[in-house]
Scaffold this motif. Structure first.
Motif, PDB file in Angstrom:
ATOM      1  N   THR A   5       0.932  -1.196  -0.157  1.00 58.97           N
ATOM      2  CA  THR A   5      -0.143  -0.041  -0.023  1.00 58.97           C
ATOM      3  C   THR A   5       1.113   1.255  -0.096  1.00 58.97           C
ATOM      4  OG1 THR A   5      -1.610  -1.226   1.088  1.00 58.97           O
ATOM      5  CG2 THR A   5      -1.775   1.203   1.348  1.00 58.97           C
ATOM      6  N   PRO A 126      -0.512  -1.330   9.708  1.00 62.15           N
ATOM      7  CA  PRO A 126      -0.420  -2.369   8.550  1.00 62.15           C
ATOM      8  C   PRO A 126      -0.484  -3.919   9.260  1.00 62.15           C
ATOM      9  CG  PRO A 126       1.689  -1.622   9.096  1.00 62.15           C
ATOM     10  CD  PRO A 126       0.544  -0.674   9.821  1.00 62.15           C
ATOM     11  N   GLU A 130       1.565  -6.633   5.117  1.00 57.84           N
ATOM     12  CA  GLU A 130       1.308  -5.768   4.721  1.00 57.84           C
ATOM     13  C   GLU A 130       2.545  -4.537   4.491  1.00 57.84           C
ATOM     14  OE1 GLU A 130      -1.916  -1.921   3.746  1.00 57.84           O
ATOM     15  OE2 GLU A 130      -1.710  -3.231   5.739  1.00 57.84           O
ATOM     16  N   LEU A 132       3.843  -0.891   3.825  1.00 56.46           N
ATOM     17  CA  LEU A 132       3.091   0.248   3.712  1.00 56.46           C
ATOM     18  C   LEU A 132       4.425   1.392   3.502  1.00 56.46           C
ATOM     19  CD1 LEU A 132       0.663   2.190   4.037  1.00 56.46           C
ATOM     20  CD2 LEU A 132       1.193   2.115   6.624  1.00 56.46           C
ATOM     21  N   ASN A 331       8.380  -2.958   8.158  1.00 54.37           N
ATOM     22  CA  ASN A 331       7.181  -2.969   7.446  1.00 54.37           C
ATOM     23  C   ASN A 331       6.493  -1.696   6.832  1.00 54.37           C
ATOM     24  OD1 ASN A 331       7.178  -5.737   7.855  1.00 54.37           O
ATOM     25  ND2 ASN A 331       4.813  -5.863   7.511  1.00 54.37           N
TER      26      ASN A 331
END
Length: 430
Positions: A5, A126, A130, A132, A331
């Motif tokens: 994302t 997140p 995921e 981010l 992340n």
């Protein structure tokens, strides 16, 4: 499979999403426009240029030109589009802003691996799978700013009140001298530019009459006194404030100066120094003219001028790795001006690196960090250098690159040599 994302469809966000998509991964690009517009935004398009149509110099032997060439060699989205949308501007790369934004928007929306979501992103949470990338720009505010502050603590600034920065090698050390006040500390942490009374009076006269920059409704600053405003309060106000000479002895005279401007080391290598207490709202040309009256700075090379405006940015040296990942949560990546890189192309360049490294993290690979001899590498190292104090946003300039040895006096030849040294890195990569 990792999910990606990217938040923000400015230049940095578009570059990050493009790098991820071109690597074969699906990526979600979240953009608040047109649901919500910042005070600076006028259109609904991506990669909107709000201040100027100029992306600075094109020639390779300039810092801006070298940066763009490095980006192009890493598969940039914005650089080739900018070149296609170019309009005549002498040696600068200027673009038709509408054409540029439209082209970027179309390419992003038509990429099969990119899904665009138009919504306000205001929660940073997140999933474990995921990755981010936050690329929301210098006007990040509201709930998202609060979320970033929750994540980063007190290391988020909302106002940019920064003093000018000069290269160390451009300071005339026949007039200036290295010393800390009262001999506390080393002689290489501060450079001192001493004034006699006549020099000081002439400087204050020009400072008070210099032309200030226009302050827009979204360019708000508070809590820091511009040096020119202080001078207007009284001729002696600066020399009892940031220009106080106490604790200093000029070795050229053996006496305390009438006034003194201190330059403080800006980076660990001591290649750049900032003018202590000289936050200013003067126009850039006026800063060059007036601050060149400071003894020792007559031929100073300004790698950054002082600014005072609304600007959300991280104290990145305390928070980010050189791959633009958050030290406390790998992340999460940041990209763009919120990281402390300054300028459109610098923001886009950070987006490229964040996108590349997000993919490498997902694949379990080592981060991609360019060497300090490259412009992108030097910028990424600057924003992650834990030794940096009083962190100020920085744009591309040759002052952040290691010097060429032996030293080259001619500036054009020196810049060409620095550019060729950088591009050799990319040629060896290929």
């Amino acid at each position: 499979m990792k999910k990606f994302t990217v938040v923000g469809a400015g230049l940095a966000g578009c570059e990050a999403a493009w790098q991820i998509a071109e690597s074969g991964f699906e990526v979600k690009l979240v953009e608040m426009k047109p649901k919500q517009m910042s005070p600076a935004h006028k259109s609904e398009g991506f990669a909107e240029l709000v201040c100027s149509n100029s992306l600075k110099a094109s020639r390779i032997e300039s810092a801006a030109g070298l940066l763009k060439e490095e980006m192009a060699r890493l598969g940039s989205l914005t650089v080739p589009v900018a070149r296609q949308c170019a309009v005549p501007a002498g040696g600068a790369l200027a673009v038709d802003r509408n054409d540029f934004s439209s082209a970027i928007t179309d390419m992003i929306k038509n990429h099969p691996n990119i899904t665009v979501e138009n919504r306000v992103f205001d929660e940073i949470a997140p999933d474990d799978d995921e990755i981010l990338i936050i690329a929301t720009g210098p006007l990040t505010q509201g709930k998202l700013a609060q979320e970033i502050q929750r994540l980063c603590g007190d290391y988020l600034s909302f106002y940019d009140a920064a003093a000018p920065i000069v290269t160390a090698e451009s300071v005339d050390m026949q007039k200036a001298f290295g010393a800390s006040r009262y001999e506390r500390g080393g002689d290489d942490d501060y450079i001192n530019c001493p004034f006699n009374k006549a020099e000081y009076d002439a400087f204050i006269e020009e400072l008070c009459n210099a032309e200030g920059a226009v302050v827009h409704d979204f360019d708000v600053y508070e809590g820091c006194m511009p040096i020119e405003k202080l001078a207007k309060r009284g001729k002696d106000a600066p020399r009892f404030g940031p220009m106080k000479p106490v604790g200093l002895v000029d070795p050229n005279t053996g006496h305390r100066p009438w006034a003194c401007v201190q330059l403080r080391r800006e980076n660990s290598k001591g290649t750049m120094f900032n003018l202590v207490g000289f936050q200013t709202n003067l126009k850039f040309g006026e800063q060059k003219r007036v601050f060149s009256l400071i003894p020792g700075l007559e031929n100073a090379e300004f790698v950054r001028y002082g600014v005072m405006h609304r600007n959300s940015f991280l104290n990145s040296p305390k928070l980010l790795n050189a791959d633009f990942s958050l030290r406390t949560n790998p992340n999460i990546f940041f990209a763009g001006q919120i990281t402390g890189v300054e300028g459109y192309m610098e923001s886009a360049g950070s987006g490229i690196l964040a996108g590349i490294n997000a993919v490498r993290f997902a694949n379990g690979e080592e981060p991609f960090v360019l060497g300090e001899n490259t412009m992108l590498g030097a910028l990424s190292r600057y924003i992650s250098d834990e030794s940096v104090t009083n962190f100020q946003p920085m744009g591309a300039n040759f002052g952040i690159l290691p010097s060429i040895e032996p030293k080259i006096k001619d500036k054009k030849e020196r810049y060409t040599a620095l550019a060729m040294r950088s591009l050799a890195v990319f040629e060896n990569m290929e």
